[in-house]
Design an enzyme around this catalytic site. Structure first.
Site, PDB file in Angstrom:
ATOM      1  N   ARG A 298       0.839  -1.199   0.000  1.00 62.37           N
ATOM      2  CA  ARG A 298       0.000   0.000   0.000  1.00 62.37           C
ATOM      3  C   ARG A 298       0.876   1.252   0.000  1.00 62.37           C
ATOM      4  NH1 ARG A 298      -5.072   1.542  -1.487  1.00 62.37           N
ATOM      5  NH2 ARG A 298      -6.251   2.669   0.118  1.00 62.37           N
TER       6      ARG A 298
ATOM      7  N   THR B 171      -9.287  -0.227  -9.442  1.00 70.56           N
ATOM      8  CA  THR B 171      -8.315  -1.277  -9.212  1.00 70.56           C
ATOM      9  C   THR B 171      -8.323  -2.278 -10.352  1.00 70.56           C
ATOM     10  OG1 THR B 171     -10.052  -2.308  -7.908  1.00 70.56           O
ATOM     11  CG2 THR B 171      -8.296  -1.285  -6.688  1.00 70.56           C
TER      12      THR B 171
ATOM     13  N   THR C 270      -3.741  -1.256  -7.769  1.00 74.71           N
ATOM     14  CA  THR C 270      -4.539  -0.050  -7.982  1.00 74.71           C
ATOM     15  C   THR C 270      -3.704   1.213  -8.168  1.00 74.71           C
ATOM     16  OG1 THR C 270      -6.277   1.331  -6.966  1.00 74.71           O
ATOM     17  CG2 THR C 270      -4.685   0.326  -5.490  1.00 74.71           C
TER      18      THR C 270
ATOM     19  N   GLU D 193      -5.900   3.874  -7.656  1.00 76.77           N
ATOM     20  CA  GLU D 193      -7.045   4.470  -6.953  1.00 76.77           C
ATOM     21  C   GLU D 193      -8.166   4.830  -7.910  1.00 76.77           C
ATOM     22  OE1 GLU D 193      -9.138   7.021  -5.930  1.00 76.77           O
ATOM     23  OE2 GLU D 193      -9.628   6.129  -4.018  1.00 76.77           O
TER      24      GLU D 193
ATOM     25  N   SER E 158     -10.219  -1.144   0.527  1.00 78.15           N
ATOM     26  CA  SER E 158     -11.242  -2.193   0.525  1.00 78.15           C
ATOM     27  C   SER E 158     -10.805  -3.398  -0.292  1.00 78.15           C
ATOM     28  CB  SER E 158     -12.561  -1.646  -0.043  1.00 78.15           C
ATOM     29  OG  SER E 158     -13.093  -0.654   0.783  1.00 78.15           O
TER      30      SER E 158
ATOM     31  N   ASP F 138      -7.887   8.215  -0.230  1.00 74.01           N
ATOM     32  CA  ASP F 138      -8.560   7.190   0.565  1.00 74.01           C
ATOM     33  C   ASP F 138      -8.500   7.512   2.055  1.00 74.01           C
ATOM     34  OD1 ASP F 138      -9.548   5.629  -1.428  1.00 74.01           O
ATOM     35  OD2 ASP F 138      -8.141   3.978  -1.187  1.00 74.01           O
TER      36      ASP F 138
END
Length: 649
Positions: free
Chosen positions: A148, A451, A469, A471, A517, A491
């Site tokens: 991430r 994504t 992703t 985003e 998510s 996010d």
């Protein structure tokens, strides 16, 4: 891999994209990856613009990309020892070639991601982040990899809210299109870590398909062309994006345009030769810093530094594995909320017998779900989302209740949550569980977006589920060295405090990872002694905060209704976040979306039960693979361009 290099020409790209198919692979010559990973038409394309209402504000807030129709009556693909499903046939073929040449699932992911970053830059790429669930067959272990993006070290809790503490104007032209939305990318470090742990082939060779395609070009697909057209005003603001995606007169490059990307080829060449350090340090890193800091087009600059890039680390997390009937479901822990919310939803649903509520008129498109099933599943999701919205963030900064996911996933607690479901009426909005005073507030859930997903099994028995992703579509609209930079920091909750003044769990903090998510998922049988049995399913999807719903309906379809993976993926998209709105995907041929669904019996019944039903078209990109006694069977989402390939039977 020299023979593979000859395959990746513009002609190959054009042929594959022209079919836009789900693919089975077969060959009498086991030494020829080119012929093993072949393609064949599958499914009948319906109108790209489904009959139904224009997108609503609810739809626009949750759907990451435009809906592009539905390939009706797709059939599953059966393979012998390996299989891969991705959102684009070119990426699927690249990964399939790696598997056919003896590569592992980890090897295949590298090849697939590099091609995806070229052929669907609106969804994923090396300028973004990812989460990976990986099963190592030799050790029977499950690893969770966190790639991430992170906020820069200089970011304050008001980083997305205003320019500075002394200049309290909002970032321009908005938070997303400004430099403030760009997080330090993580996908390359994730792939490096997974490849070091589980790879078999040489890192450098895995970049060949993407480099060849970038040099020779590929035909712009209908989906990419539609995304470019929709995003043209924002792409025009960035010189790199404008030059790459738009014509000299400012119009979007059309379907069939042969798109080359020599800058991307050069970047990949450096990463192939020198590893991810060529991205996180040196010339490419400097270009990322400069692009983030640009004020061209009136944009507010971001604050990513060379130190932020050089210091980025992917992390291995403890996989989140829970029981569901006779299965074990393993998903991604936080900072993704996907694994915990899917697990909570399935845990609530374990208190109901869903096997007696299968879809009606089951066909190749998965049939039509019963209203009672949609009601139960949507209510379970509302309850799970309520806890997710309040409690789940980056646990390196904000601990979960009890400092463990076990608190939110306790079986007795989930049984209590199940007891809140009224079979005869929708609850509208669920309340989160009460775990006493917590040092965070509850507030509006920020939208989450776009994504892509790759599911892989290799001939050694390893498996991977990678959700990746940038985003939103085209991320922050910043293009540098041939790739798109993410807008992942949106996010975070832009407002750091809740209305009552309590700090938000998902607020911006330096070096923090925004909540996601993404829900890459592995499913195992339970052995008679309760231990982990065989890997049986691999699944995941793009779709922003709706990913959780897409994955849940697919798992229920396979585990409770015995749908094959293609039926489970193709079936009607349905579900709810923690709002009164229940989505029923109007792009599906079983749904009558005219007049906002007023004439559809399923929609009518749900409204009688108190649901506010939206029939906006959904843009999931699901893939699913299932183990059979003599091989694998796979499905790809008919709502995108996805394809499944492997060594056909």
């Amino acid at each position: 891999m020299r023979r593979t290099r000859q395959t990746w020409t513009a002609a190959t790209a054009a042929a594959l994209l022209a079919t836009v198919v789900l693919t089975g692979c077969s060959s009498s010559d086991s030494n020829s990856a080119d012929r093993t990973c072949a393609d064949a038409p599958n499914g009948t394309m319906l109108a790209a613009a489904p009959t139904g209402p224009a997108p609503t504000s609810v739809n626009l807030a949750t759907n990451p990309e435009i809906a592009t129709g539905f390939r009706s009556n797709m059939t599953p693909v059966r393979t012998k020892t390996f299989a891969v499903s991705s959102a684009n046939p070119l990426a699927t073929q690249a990964a399939c070639h790696v598997l056919a040449a003896g590569g592992t699932a980890a090897d295949a992911l590298v090849a697939a991601q590099m091609v995806l970053g070229l052929v669907e830059p609106q969804s994923s790429g090396i300028g973004g982040g990812a989460f990976l669930m990986y099963y190592d067959a030799a050790s029977k272990s499950v690893d969770a990899y966190d790639g991430r993006e992170v906020a820069p070290a200089s970011a304050t809790e008001n980083y997305l809210r205003w320019v500075s503490d002394t200049d309290r104007t909002v970032p321009q032209p908005n938070a997303r299109a400004s430099g403030r939305s760009i997080g330090v990318p993580g996908v390359l470090r994730l792939l490096e870590l997974a490849h070091n742990d589980h790879g078999k082939q040489t890192w450098k060779d895995l970049f060949t398909p993407a480099v060849d395609l970038a040099d020779n070009g590929f035909k712009i697909s209908p989906r990419l062309a539609a995304q470019i057209a929709q995003a043209t005003p924002n792409l025009a603001r960035d010189e790199g994006a404008k030059a790459y995606f738009l014509q000299p007169d400012g119009t979007p490059k059309p379907v069939g345009f042969n798109l080359t990307n020599p800058a991307y080829a050069k970047t990949l060449g450096a990463i192939a030769s020198d590893g991810p350090k060529a991205f996180y340090t040196g010339a490419v890193a400097q270009d990322i810093v400069d692009a983030t800091a640009t004020t061209s087009g009136g944009r507010t600059p971001g604050q990513i530094t060379l130190a932020d890039l050089a210091g980025y680390q992917a992390k291995k997390r403890t996989a989140l594995c829970t029981d569901y009937r006779t299965h074990e479901i393993c998903g991604m822990p936080n900072p993704s909320s996907g694994g915990i919310t899917v697990a909570a939803t399935m845990g609530i649903l374990s208190n109901f017998d869903l096997s007696v509520l299968p879809p009606d008129n089951i066909d190749r498109n998965g049939g039509k779900p019963k209203a009672d099933a949609v009601h139960l599943i949507s209510e379970a999701e509302r309850l799970a989302y309520a806890d997710r919205d309040k409690y789940v963030a980056d646990s390196d900064f904000i601990p979960l209740p009890g400092n463990s996911p076990d608190t939110l996933l306790n079986k007795d607690y989930l049984k209590q949550r199940a007891g809140l479901i009224n079979p005869q009426h929708a609850m509208g909005t669920a309340q989160p569980g009460d775990f006493g005073p917590v040092p965070v507030g509850n507030g509006p859930q920020p939208p989450e977006h776009g994504t892509s997903h790759v599911s892989v099994v290799d001939k050694y028995g390893n498996a991977a589920a990678l959700t990746t992703t940038v985003e939103s579509e085209f991320g922050s609209f910043h293009v540098v060295d041939g790739f798109v930079l993410n807008n992942q920091l949106t996010d975070f909750s832009a407002n750091p405090t809740a209305p009552d003044g309590a700090p938000m769990a998902n607020r911006v903090q330096a070096n923090k990872r925004p909540r996601s998510s993404m829900s890459p998922t592995l499913v195992f049988d339970r052995a008679a002694d309760g231990s982990r049995g065989n890997l049986t399913f691999v699944a995941g999807s793009p779709g922003g905060s709706v990913i959780i719903q897409f994955v849940v309906k697919t798992l229920v379809g396979m585990l409770d209704w015995n749908l094959d993976p293609q039926q489970a993926v193709s079936q009607v998209a349905f579900g709810a976040a923690n709002t009164p709105v229940t989505g029923i995907g109007g792009e599906h041929p079983a749904i009558n979306a005219t007049d906002k669904g007023d004439h559809d019996p399923l929609v009518q019944r749900l409204r009688e039960l108190g649901h506010q039903v939206s029939v906006d078209a959904q843009s999931s990109g699901l893939s699913a693979l299932k183990r059979e006694s003599d091989g694998w069977i796979g499905g790809a989402d008919p709502r995108r361009e996805g394809a499944v390939m492997g060594d056909g039977k």
